[in-house]
Motif scaffolding. Structure first.
Motif, PDB file in Angstrom:
ATOM      1  N   GLY A 194       0.789  -1.220   0.000  1.00  8.58           N
ATOM      2  CA  GLY A 194       0.000   0.000   0.000  1.00  8.58           C
ATOM      3  C   GLY A 194       0.819   1.267   0.000  1.00  8.58           C
ATOM      4  N   LEU A 195       1.920   1.249   0.728  1.00  2.26           N
ATOM      5  CA  LEU A 195       2.763   2.449   0.831  1.00  2.26           C
ATOM      6  C   LEU A 195       3.856   2.485  -0.232  1.00  2.26           C
ATOM      7  CD1 LEU A 195       3.185   2.871   4.703  1.00  2.26           C
ATOM      8  CD2 LEU A 195       1.600   4.048   3.168  1.00  2.26           C
ATOM      9  N   GLY A 196       3.966   1.418  -1.004  1.00  4.43           N
ATOM     10  CA  GLY A 196       4.936   1.417  -2.087  1.00  4.43           C
ATOM     11  C   GLY A 196       6.379   1.337  -1.624  1.00  4.43           C
ATOM     12  N   TYR A 197       6.678   0.354  -0.748  1.00  6.19           N
ATOM     13  CA  TYR A 197       8.066   0.150  -0.352  1.00  6.19           C
ATOM     14  C   TYR A 197       8.919  -0.060  -1.607  1.00  6.19           C
ATOM     15  CZ  TYR A 197       6.964  -0.816   4.640  1.00  6.19           C
ATOM     16  OH  TYR A 197       6.573  -0.736   5.950  1.00  6.19           O
ATOM     17  N   SER A 198      10.146   0.402  -1.556  1.00  6.66           N
ATOM     18  CA  SER A 198      11.069   0.089  -2.644  1.00  6.66           C
ATOM     19  C   SER A 198      11.380  -1.404  -2.607  1.00  6.66           C
ATOM     20  CB  SER A 198      12.365   0.882  -2.486  1.00  6.66           C
ATOM     21  OG  SER A 198      13.088   0.429  -1.345  1.00  6.66           O
ATOM     22  N   GLN A 199      11.886  -1.946  -3.718  1.00  7.19           N
ATOM     23  CA  GLN A 199      12.177  -3.380  -3.739  1.00  7.19           C
ATOM     24  C   GLN A 199      13.220  -3.780  -2.705  1.00  7.19           C
ATOM     25  OE1 GLN A 199      12.764  -4.986  -7.680  1.00  7.19           O
ATOM     26  NE2 GLN A 199      10.765  -4.295  -8.398  1.00  7.19           N
ATOM     27  N   PRO A 200      14.278  -3.000  -2.472  1.00  6.69           N
ATOM     28  CA  PRO A 200      15.210  -3.358  -1.387  1.00  6.69           C
ATOM     29  C   PRO A 200      14.540  -3.348  -0.010  1.00  6.69           C
ATOM     30  CG  PRO A 200      16.265  -1.855  -2.920  1.00  6.69           C
ATOM     31  CD  PRO A 200      14.825  -1.907  -3.305  1.00  6.69           C
ATOM     32  N   GLU A 201      13.650  -2.376   0.237  1.00  3.59           N
ATOM     33  CA  GLU A 201      12.940  -2.334   1.522  1.00  3.59           C
ATOM     34  C   GLU A 201      12.048  -3.561   1.671  1.00  3.59           C
ATOM     35  OE1 GLU A 201      12.136   2.329   2.601  1.00  3.59           O
ATOM     36  OE2 GLU A 201      11.025   1.489   0.907  1.00  3.59           O
ATOM     37  N   PHE A 202      11.362  -3.912   0.594  1.00  4.66           N
ATOM     38  CA  PHE A 202      10.479  -5.067   0.640  1.00  4.66           C
ATOM     39  C   PHE A 202      11.276  -6.345   0.879  1.00  4.66           C
ATOM     40  CE2 PHE A 202       7.999  -8.559  -1.085  1.00  4.66           C
ATOM     41  CZ  PHE A 202       6.727  -8.299  -0.585  1.00  4.66           C
ATOM     42  N   GLU A 203      12.406  -6.471   0.226  1.00  2.00           N
ATOM     43  CA  GLU A 203      13.216  -7.681   0.371  1.00  2.00           C
ATOM     44  C   GLU A 203      13.777  -7.808   1.785  1.00  2.00           C
ATOM     45  OE1 GLU A 203      15.877  -7.107  -2.853  1.00  2.00           O
ATOM     46  OE2 GLU A 203      14.547  -8.023  -4.337  1.00  2.00           O
ATOM     47  N   GLN A 204      14.084  -6.692   2.420  1.00  2.00           N
ATOM     48  CA  GLN A 204      14.526  -6.739   3.820  1.00  2.00           C
ATOM     49  C   GLN A 204      13.419  -7.263   4.723  1.00  2.00           C
ATOM     50  OE1 GLN A 204      16.031  -2.914   5.019  1.00  2.00           O
ATOM     51  NE2 GLN A 204      17.773  -2.988   3.622  1.00  2.00           N
ATOM     52  N   LEU A 205      12.201  -6.790   4.479  1.00  3.44           N
ATOM     53  CA  LEU A 205      11.044  -7.281   5.232  1.00  3.44           C
ATOM     54  C   LEU A 205      10.836  -8.768   4.973  1.00  3.44           C
ATOM     55  CD1 LEU A 205       8.414  -6.944   6.875  1.00  3.44           C
ATOM     56  CD2 LEU A 205       7.307  -6.124   4.773  1.00  3.44           C
ATOM     57  N   TRP A 206      10.957  -9.171   3.724  1.00  2.41           N
ATOM     58  CA  TRP A 206      10.747 -10.566   3.355  1.00  2.41           C
ATOM     59  C   TRP A 206      11.761 -11.486   4.029  1.00  2.41           C
ATOM     60  CZ3 TRP A 206       7.181 -13.637   2.221  1.00  2.41           C
ATOM     61  CH2 TRP A 206       7.387 -14.839   1.549  1.00  2.41           C
ATOM     62  N   LEU A 207      12.988 -11.035   4.161  1.00  2.00           N
ATOM     63  CA  LEU A 207      14.015 -11.837   4.824  1.00  2.00           C
ATOM     64  C   LEU A 207      13.664 -12.091   6.291  1.00  2.00           C
ATOM     65  CD1 LEU A 207      17.335 -10.388   3.336  1.00  2.00           C
ATOM     66  CD2 LEU A 207      16.346 -12.662   2.941  1.00  2.00           C
ATOM     67  N   LYS A 208      13.026 -11.128   6.937  1.00  2.00           N
ATOM     68  CA  LYS A 208      12.609 -11.316   8.333  1.00  2.00           C
ATOM     69  C   LYS A 208      11.583 -12.441   8.441  1.00  2.00           C
ATOM     70  CE  LYS A 208      13.410  -6.478   9.607  1.00  2.00           C
ATOM     71  NZ  LYS A 208      12.784  -5.197  10.032  1.00  2.00           N
ATOM     72  N   ILE A 209      10.731 -12.538   7.454  1.00  3.01           N
ATOM     73  CA  ILE A 209       9.731 -13.617   7.448  1.00  3.01           C
ATOM     74  C   ILE A 209      10.399 -14.956   7.175  1.00  3.01           C
ATOM     75  CG2 ILE A 209       7.693 -14.512   6.252  1.00  3.01           C
ATOM     76  CD1 ILE A 209       6.908 -11.564   5.761  1.00  3.01           C
ATOM     77  N   LEU A 210      11.294 -14.995   6.189  1.00  5.09           N
ATOM     78  CA  LEU A 210      11.986 -16.245   5.864  1.00  5.09           C
ATOM     79  C   LEU A 210      12.800 -16.762   7.038  1.00  5.09           C
ATOM     80  CD1 LEU A 210      13.236 -15.668   2.194  1.00  5.09           C
ATOM     81  CD2 LEU A 210      11.185 -16.880   2.983  1.00  5.09           C
ATOM     82  N   ASP A 211      13.330 -15.855   7.848  1.00  5.32           N
ATOM     83  CA  ASP A 211      14.088 -16.263   9.032  1.00  5.32           C
ATOM     84  C   ASP A 211      13.197 -16.974  10.044  1.00  5.32           C
ATOM     85  OD1 ASP A 211      16.464 -15.295   8.090  1.00  5.32           O
ATOM     86  OD2 ASP A 211      16.359 -13.386   9.170  1.00  5.32           O
ATOM     87  N   ARG A 212      11.917 -16.626  10.064  1.00  3.50           N
ATOM     88  CA  ARG A 212      10.996 -17.151  11.069  1.00  3.50           C
ATOM     89  C   ARG A 212      10.131 -18.301  10.561  1.00  3.50           C
ATOM     90  NH1 ARG A 212      12.384 -12.118  11.789  1.00  3.50           N
ATOM     91  NH2 ARG A 212      12.527 -11.217  13.906  1.00  3.50           N
ATOM     92  N   ALA A 213       9.715 -18.210   9.311  1.00  3.46           N
ATOM     93  CA  ALA A 213       8.821 -19.242   8.762  1.00  3.46           C
ATOM     94  C   ALA A 213       9.042 -19.351   7.258  1.00  3.46           C
ATOM     95  CB  ALA A 213       7.364 -18.890   9.075  1.00  3.46           C
ATOM     96  N   PRO A 214      10.123 -20.001   6.832  1.00  5.43           N
ATOM     97  CA  PRO A 214      10.501 -19.997   5.412  1.00  5.43           C
ATOM     98  C   PRO A 214       9.504 -20.651   4.471  1.00  5.43           C
ATOM     99  CG  PRO A 214      11.853 -21.541   6.663  1.00  5.43           C
ATOM    100  CD  PRO A 214      11.096 -20.734   7.666  1.00  5.43           C
ATOM    101  N   ALA A 215       8.652 -21.550   4.974  1.00  3.69           N
ATOM    102  CA  ALA A 215       7.704 -22.254   4.093  1.00  3.69           C
ATOM    103  C   ALA A 215       6.269 -21.801   4.337  1.00  3.69           C
ATOM    104  CB  ALA A 215       7.818 -23.759   4.298  1.00  3.69           C
ATOM    105  N   HIS A 216       6.092 -20.612   4.898  1.00  7.74           N
ATOM    106  CA  HIS A 216       4.753 -20.120   5.239  1.00  7.74           C
ATOM    107  C   HIS A 216       3.999 -19.746   3.958  1.00  7.74           C
ATOM    108  CE1 HIS A 216       1.566 -17.910   7.252  1.00  7.74           C
ATOM    109  NE2 HIS A 216       2.059 -18.247   8.428  1.00  7.74           N
ATOM    110  N   MET A 217       2.978 -20.522   3.624  1.00  3.98           N
ATOM    111  CA  MET A 217       2.226 -20.304   2.386  1.00  3.98           C
ATOM    112  C   MET A 217       1.475 -18.972   2.411  1.00  3.98           C
ATOM    113  SD  MET A 217       1.405 -21.648  -0.577  1.00  3.98           S
ATOM    114  CE  MET A 217       0.100 -21.758  -1.811  1.00  3.98           C
ATOM    115  N   GLY A 218       0.857 -18.648   3.543  1.00  4.18           N
ATOM    116  CA  GLY A 218       0.128 -17.387   3.656  1.00  4.18           C
ATOM    117  C   GLY A 218       1.024 -16.195   3.416  1.00  4.18           C
ATOM    118  N   ALA A 219       2.253 -16.254   3.913  1.00  8.08           N
ATOM    119  CA  ALA A 219       3.204 -15.167   3.701  1.00  8.08           C
ATOM    120  C   ALA A 219       3.564 -15.053   2.225  1.00  8.08           C
ATOM    121  CB  ALA A 219       4.462 -15.406   4.538  1.00  8.08           C
TER     122      ALA A 219
END
Length: 372
Positions: A194-219
């Protein structure tokens, strides 16, 4: 423009006549109401359209019982206890957070409040006020704000941005209360879109999820939206993201179905190409999703989501028997893509179900031949 109106009229006419389709081997014909050869979903024990549950993709009786109690008593404690007892890294917690947030948002829309009326969803406000360190309540509040932004304002407006920035702050607070919980970061994926994160910002957020639940389908499904052509990516980037997820899917994971969701997100609004749903890209994505469903754990909370999307594609591909084999597992619940994109999810689901039944019977199928 005129051809679009003609196509829409033909589609609507077809929807009206669907209940009166004749089953004849190899062909579907329209017949009058009450005709003995009219295909009838009720013959398979399918739920009447007016009784379809639009709240969830599949059954979660514990959640339904708690939702009923909370909304009836306006006491949040049962919701807090249910989330506290739900595994943080699993799919179920994310779905339940969405359900509680959605219930509060719907209540508020139905009862916005006034001088002599308490606004709907008051139980969520009390939850946050009385238990500010409750991680479950914090996650529900963050998701509630996200849903409010999408439902009550327009992306790009000041109002939308203000609500989304508040949601981002709420995600941060929820993450601090439960450092190992991926849900606050999954909620933030919608904020990022919604806020239009840049791709590097989004990828940083995504890495936090992968660290916690790498196979989370909902994510992965939430992240896919960001990479789609209509948001901040492209058809190519979305498909690459989906195929990479499918390639690294662990045994029993539903991530192998991700390409089908990517295909769905990029369907043409008006398809004039004959055989599109039998094309190689669609067929390959369907086969991946079927493989995922067959290999998945029976109780996987995301299994119903995949089955619903498969029904949509299998019906449109005229793979009637396979569509029926998915219907028997999810009929009764329609709170999933693609039905939820319709103003009347139950009616949209019922149309595809009627087509599946008619096509199945036109090719010699019957209730006796359908495996349960």
């Amino acid at each position: 423009m005129e051809i679009l109106w003609v196509l829409m009229a033909l589609v609507m006419l077809g929807f009206v006549l669907l209940p009166f389709l004749r089953r004849r081997r190899g062909v579907l014909e329209q017949v009058p109401p009450g005709h003995p050869d009219a295909a009838d979903p009720a013959n398979y024990g399918f739920v009447p359209t007016e009784e379809l549950d639009v709240r969830m993709p599949g059954p979660d009786q514990d959640l339904l019982d708690v939702l009923d109690l909370v909304q009836r008593t306006q006491d949040y404690r049962a919701a807090s206890q249910l989330l506290a007892g739900t595994e943080a890294e699993g799919e179920l917690r994310w779905q339940r957070v969405q359900a509680f947030a959605g219930a509060a948002s719907l209540e508020l829309r139905q009862r916005p409040g006034g001088i002599h009326e308490t606004p709907g969803g008051q139980w969520l406000r009390v939850w946050r006020a009385e238990s500010p360190k409750d991680a479950g309540g914090a996650a529900v509040q963050a998701e509630f704000l996200v849903q409010q932004a999408w439902r009550t304002s327009t992306p790009g407006t000041d109002e939308f941005r203000i609500i989304m920035e508040e949601a981002r702050d709420a995600c941060g607070q929820a993450a601090l209360l439960a450092p190992g919980d991926p849900v606050p970061y999954i909620v933030e994926l919608s904020v990022a879109r919604g806020l239009g994160y840049s791709q590097p910002e989004f990828e940083q957020l995504w890495l936090k999820i992968l660290d916690r639940a790498p196979a989370h389908m909902g994510a992965h499904l939430a992240a896919l939206h960001y990479w789609c052509e209509k948001w901040h990516g492209s058809r190519k980037l979305a498909m690459e993201f989906a195929e990479a997820a499918a390639a690294r899917a662990p045994r029993g994971s539903l991530l192998a179905a991700m390409p089908l969701f990517a295909v769905f997100e990029h369907l043409p609004e008006v398809n004039l190409v004959s055989g599109f749903y039998q094309s190689e890209v669609v067929t390959k994505a369907i086969h991946g999703a079927l493989f995922a469903v067959h290999a998945a754990r029976p109780g996987d909370p995301v299994l119903a989501h995949v089955r619903h999307l498969l029904i949509f594609f299998l019906v449109r591909s005229e793979r009637w028997a396979e569509a029926m084999n998915q219907l028997i597992y999810v009929d009764g619940h329609v709170g999933a893509l693609p039905w939820t994109l319709s103003p009347d999810p139950a009616a949209e689901f019922a149309v595809h179900r009627a087509l599946a039944v008619a096509g199945y019977e036109a090719n010699g199928g019957s209730p006796a031949t359908l495996a349960g």
